[in-house]
Write a protein that holds these residues in place. Structure first.
Motif, PDB file in Angstrom:
ATOM      1  N   ASN B   7      31.062  42.439  41.507  1.00 20.33           N
ATOM      2  CA  ASN B   7      29.722  42.048  41.947  1.00 20.33           C
ATOM      3  C   ASN B   7      29.012  41.380  40.765  1.00 20.33           C
ATOM      4  OD1 ASN B   7      27.172  41.773  42.853  1.00 20.33           O
ATOM      5  ND2 ASN B   7      26.804  43.949  43.292  1.00 20.33           N
ATOM      6  N   ASN B   8      28.922  40.071  40.799  1.00 17.51           N
ATOM      7  CA  ASN B   8      28.293  39.345  39.688  1.00 17.51           C
ATOM      8  C   ASN B   8      26.774  39.277  39.810  1.00 17.51           C
ATOM      9  OD1 ASN B   8      30.493  38.723  38.006  1.00 17.51           O
ATOM     10  ND2 ASN B   8      31.168  37.150  39.449  1.00 17.51           N
ATOM     11  N   ASP B   9      26.212  40.072  40.700  1.00 22.61           N
ATOM     12  CA  ASP B   9      24.765  40.163  40.821  1.00 22.61           C
ATOM     13  C   ASP B   9      24.329  41.367  39.986  1.00 22.61           C
ATOM     14  OD1 ASP B   9      22.301  39.475  41.693  1.00 22.61           O
ATOM     15  OD2 ASP B   9      22.654  39.916  43.811  1.00 22.61           O
ATOM     16  N   GLY B  10      23.217  41.259  39.310  1.00 29.66           N
ATOM     17  CA  GLY B  10      22.701  42.410  38.559  1.00 29.66           C
ATOM     18  C   GLY B  10      23.611  42.839  37.431  1.00 29.66           C
ATOM     19  N   GLY B  11      24.216  44.022  37.577  1.00 27.47           N
ATOM     20  CA  GLY B  11      25.005  44.593  36.485  1.00 27.47           C
ATOM     21  C   GLY B  11      26.355  43.944  36.234  1.00 27.47           C
ATOM     22  N   GLY B  12      26.858  43.171  37.173  1.00 28.63           N
ATOM     23  CA  GLY B  12      28.133  42.498  36.986  1.00 28.63           C
ATOM     24  C   GLY B  12      29.322  43.449  36.953  1.00 28.63           C
ATOM     25  N   PHE B  13      29.326  44.407  37.873  1.00 29.86           N
ATOM     26  CA  PHE B  13      30.404  45.410  37.868  1.00 29.86           C
ATOM     27  C   PHE B  13      31.716  44.877  38.411  1.00 29.86           C
ATOM     28  CE2 PHE B  13      26.531  48.071  38.689  1.00 29.86           C
ATOM     29  CZ  PHE B  13      26.434  48.514  37.408  1.00 29.86           C
ATOM     30  N   ALA B  14      32.803  45.405  37.886  1.00 33.41           N
ATOM     31  CA  ALA B  14      34.140  45.142  38.443  1.00 33.41           C
ATOM     32  C   ALA B  14      34.791  46.504  38.645  1.00 33.41           C
ATOM     33  CB  ALA B  14      34.956  44.306  37.470  1.00 33.41           C
ATOM     34  N   ASP B  15      35.080  46.843  39.888  1.00 32.53           N
ATOM     35  CA  ASP B  15      35.621  48.179  40.194  1.00 32.53           C
ATOM     36  C   ASP B  15      36.800  48.092  41.142  1.00 32.53           C
ATOM     37  OD1 ASP B  15      33.700  49.841  38.859  1.00 32.53           O
ATOM     38  OD2 ASP B  15      32.262  49.282  40.415  1.00 32.53           O
ATOM     39  N   ASP B  53      35.838  35.634  58.027  1.00 28.64           N
ATOM     40  CA  ASP B  53      36.639  36.555  58.849  1.00 28.64           C
ATOM     41  C   ASP B  53      38.025  36.827  58.251  1.00 28.64           C
ATOM     42  OD1 ASP B  53      37.691  34.077  59.239  1.00 28.64           O
ATOM     43  OD2 ASP B  53      37.659  34.144  61.441  1.00 28.64           O
ATOM     44  N   ALA B  54      38.238  36.362  57.024  1.00 27.38           N
ATOM     45  CA  ALA B  54      39.540  36.615  56.381  1.00 27.38           C
ATOM     46  C   ALA B  54      39.727  38.114  56.165  1.00 27.38           C
ATOM     47  CB  ALA B  54      39.611  35.876  55.050  1.00 27.38           C
ATOM     48  N   VAL B  55      40.901  38.603  56.503  1.00 22.35           N
ATOM     49  CA  VAL B  55      41.183  40.043  56.356  1.00 22.35           C
ATOM     50  C   VAL B  55      41.716  40.294  54.939  1.00 22.35           C
ATOM     51  CG1 VAL B  55      42.566  41.982  57.222  1.00 22.35           C
ATOM     52  CG2 VAL B  55      41.675  40.277  58.819  1.00 22.35           C
ATOM     53  N   LEU B  56      41.133  41.289  54.292  1.00 21.39           N
ATOM     54  CA  LEU B  56      41.516  41.575  52.900  1.00 21.39           C
ATOM     55  C   LEU B  56      42.866  42.286  52.845  1.00 21.39           C
ATOM     56  CD1 LEU B  56      37.976  42.648  51.665  1.00 21.39           C
ATOM     57  CD2 LEU B  56      39.203  40.547  51.087  1.00 21.39           C
ATOM     58  N   GLN B  57      43.582  42.009  51.762  1.00 18.11           N
ATOM     59  CA  GLN B  57      44.924  42.584  51.567  1.00 18.11           C
ATOM     60  C   GLN B  57      44.912  43.500  50.341  1.00 18.11           C
ATOM     61  OE1 GLN B  57      47.310  41.870  53.857  1.00 18.11           O
ATOM     62  NE2 GLN B  57      45.695  40.635  54.847  1.00 18.11           N
ATOM     63  N   PRO B  58      45.827  44.467  50.298  1.00 19.36           N
ATOM     64  CA  PRO B  58      45.865  45.357  49.127  1.00 19.36           C
ATOM     65  C   PRO B  58      46.010  44.550  47.833  1.00 19.36           C
ATOM     66  CG  PRO B  58      47.375  46.128  50.826  1.00 19.36           C
ATOM     67  CD  PRO B  58      46.863  44.806  51.286  1.00 19.36           C
ATOM     68  N   GLY B  59      45.266  44.946  46.821  1.00 13.07           N
ATOM     69  CA  GLY B  59      45.360  44.283  45.521  1.00 13.07           C
ATOM     70  C   GLY B  59      44.527  43.012  45.404  1.00 13.07           C
ATOM     71  N   ASP B  60      43.801  42.636  46.487  1.00 10.68           N
ATOM     72  CA  ASP B  60      42.974  41.424  46.411  1.00 10.68           C
ATOM     73  C   ASP B  60      41.881  41.594  45.353  1.00 10.68           C
ATOM     74  OD1 ASP B  60      44.257  39.831  48.209  1.00 10.68           O
ATOM     75  OD2 ASP B  60      42.885  40.214  49.892  1.00 10.68           O
ATOM     76  N   ARG B  61      41.484  40.451  44.813  1.00 10.90           N
ATOM     77  CA  ARG B  61      40.374  40.427  43.835  1.00 10.90           C
ATOM     78  C   ARG B  61      39.224  39.716  44.538  1.00 10.90           C
ATOM     79  NH1 ARG B  61      38.015  36.871  40.102  1.00 10.90           N
ATOM     80  NH2 ARG B  61      37.988  37.554  37.925  1.00 10.90           N
ATOM     81  N   VAL B  62      38.164  40.446  44.848  1.00  7.59           N
ATOM     82  CA  VAL B  62      37.043  39.867  45.616  1.00  7.59           C
ATOM     83  C   VAL B  62      35.820  39.784  44.705  1.00  7.59           C
ATOM     84  CG1 VAL B  62      35.599  40.118  47.674  1.00  7.59           C
ATOM     85  CG2 VAL B  62      37.931  41.009  47.683  1.00  7.59           C
ATOM     86  N   SER B  63      35.215  38.603  44.648  1.00 11.43           N
ATOM     87  CA  SER B  63      34.000  38.490  43.820  1.00 11.43           C
ATOM     88  C   SER B  63      32.853  37.890  44.622  1.00 11.43           C
ATOM     89  CB  SER B  63      34.276  37.643  42.569  1.00 11.43           C
ATOM     90  OG  SER B  63      34.561  36.319  42.931  1.00 11.43           O
ATOM     91  N   PHE B  64      31.665  38.448  44.386  1.00 13.59           N
ATOM     92  CA  PHE B  64      30.432  37.931  44.981  1.00 13.59           C
ATOM     93  C   PHE B  64      29.548  37.451  43.827  1.00 13.59           C
ATOM     94  CE2 PHE B  64      30.744  41.374  48.555  1.00 13.59           C
ATOM     95  CZ  PHE B  64      31.746  40.646  49.166  1.00 13.59           C
ATOM     96  N   THR B  65      29.239  36.156  43.821  1.00 14.75           N
ATOM     97  CA  THR B  65      28.389  35.596  42.763  1.00 14.75           C
ATOM     98  C   THR B  65      27.199  34.893  43.405  1.00 14.75           C
ATOM     99  OG1 THR B  65      30.401  35.178  41.479  1.00 14.75           O
ATOM    100  CG2 THR B  65      28.388  34.082  40.719  1.00 14.75           C
TER     101      THR B  65
END
Lengths: 326, 72
Positions: B7-15, B53-65
């Motif tokens: 989440n690149n909003d605010g704290g910029g966490f990667a979890d 509507d893309a379905v997420l897969q195990p191990g995907d790297r998802v970012s919101f900026t």
């Protein structure tokens, strides 16, 4: 091709080593005393200007106070974000992830360059236009050896279109190549300290694509400057001053001082003294202050006193003598 | 399944987070960014823009900026 891949792997390795060596800190959690002091000082100056009826100054000071308040608000947000972030240690990107980021950068940016000797990785944005003002492309250069320090990168305008008021301001939020990160500060730092290069460059790019009216180095409304009607030069609005008689707004080069009252006037509101030819404002000429030798000594700048001045000199000398004790 | 969420909003966490199978990008956005408008974010999966509507897969790297980030 193989050597290019090896170079990229070396680059990824160097960045990974740097990021791994960082220890999580929350060293910049100081409360914004300086920003608060700036707000208070601006408020005091505004109050004084309003009390004394300085309308033009009050307009400028109101803007100054608003900017100081906005800066304080941003700083409070930054501290809040940093405080929250410090509760979780950053997840460090693996060597593989950094390599993938480096491979992906050319898909996101027009130009990607790196230099292992100069320890610099840079990308170039697309041309940026904010509210109709073309600011050109910007190159964002990261010195990976300085990750962990404040702002380990700089932002260089490739086709600079700087603010009229200051050539060092190439973007409303860039001064001397330094980006004022504002709300992006914490996420930028998190991205860098985690080794997320694509996120880092994307966040800088997004800040460059955003105009924040609250606290620019130079507002876009004055970017091209305002035209001085006297000489046609483009200047910042703050560099223009109204003539004290007709209120035409001109640059300081197009205004002249009346030697008598010291006010600033445009050329058409000053007239030469009939005797000494020194240009004086009409009020002073018509009020009998004449060419300005009101102190009774001499005409302006060493010029011999004109008749009006001499008459005044004689009067003032007489007054002075009359006041002397017998 | 587990994905990397940034989440690149605010704290910029990667979890690393766990999500149910079949979760789409828009499901994740609604869950993680309540009250926010998805059109104000660059949403990427494995560094690439994707359909909502893309379905997420195990191990995907998802970012919101955020598309707009206010400088100072």
């Amino acid at each position: 091709m193989r050597s290019a891949s090896r170079a990229l792997l070396r680059l990824a390795g160097k960045i990974h080593s740097r990021v791994e060596s960082l220890q999580p800190t929350c060293s910049d959690l100081l409360l914004p005393d300086a920003d608060w002091s700036r707000c208070r000082a601006a408020g005091r100056r505004l109050e004084k200007a309003e009390r004394r009826g300085w309308r033009l100054a009050a307009v400028r000071l109101r803007r100054e106070l608003r900017q100081a308040m906005e800066q304080l608000r941003l700083e409070m947000h930054r501290i809040e974000d940093r405080l929250t972030a410090s509760e979780r240690p950053p997840r460090i990107a693996s060597l593989r992830e950094i390599l993938d980021d480096l491979r992906f950068l050319p898909d996101s940016f027009d130009e990607v360059r790196w230099d292992l000797r100069q320890e610099m990785l840079s990308v170039t944005t697309e041309p940026i236009v904010l509210e109709g003002f073309p600011l050109g492309r910007f190159t964002i250069s990261l010195d990976w050896t300085r990750i962990g320090f404040t702002r380990p990168y700089h932002v260089l305008a490739r086709e600079p279109n700087p603010a009229a008021s200051d050539e060092a301001v190439t973007h409303p939020h860039v001064l001397n190549g330094k980006l004022c990160e504002g709300r992006g500060a914490v996420s930028l730092r998190a991205a860098l300290e985690s080794g997320r290069l694509v996120d880092f460059f994307t966040i800088v790019d997004r800040i460059l694509h955003t105009y924040h009216r609250g606290s620019p180095h130079s507002p876009l409304s004055e970017w091209g400057g305002v035209c001085c009607p006297g000489c046609g030069d483009r200047l910042s609005e703050d560099d223009l001053t109204p003539c004290e008689r007709c209120e035409s707004v001109l640059c300081l080069g197009c205004l002249s001082g009346c030697p008598a009252c010291r006010g600033l006037f445009c050329a058409s509101c000053l007239e030469p003294c009939a005797e000494c030819r020194v240009r004086t404002c009409r009020s002073c000429l018509s009020s009998g202050a004449g060419c300005g030798s009101a102190d009774g000594s001499e005409c302006f700048d060493g010029v011999e006193p004109c008749e009006g001045g001499r008459a005044q000199n004689r009067d003032s000398e007489a007054d002075t003598h009359a006041l002397l004790p017998v | 399944m587990q994905i990397l969420f940034i989440n690149n909003d605010g704290g910029g966490f990667a979890d690393q987070i766990k999500i149910p199978d079949g979760t789409t990008v828009s499901d994740l956005f609604a869950q993680r960014m309540p009250g926010r408008n998805a059109s104000h974010y660059l949403i990427r999966v494995n560094r690439q823009p994707v359909a909502s509507d893309a379905v997420l897969q195990p191990g995907d790297r998802v970012s919101f900026t955020p598309t707009r980030i206010e400088g100072a």
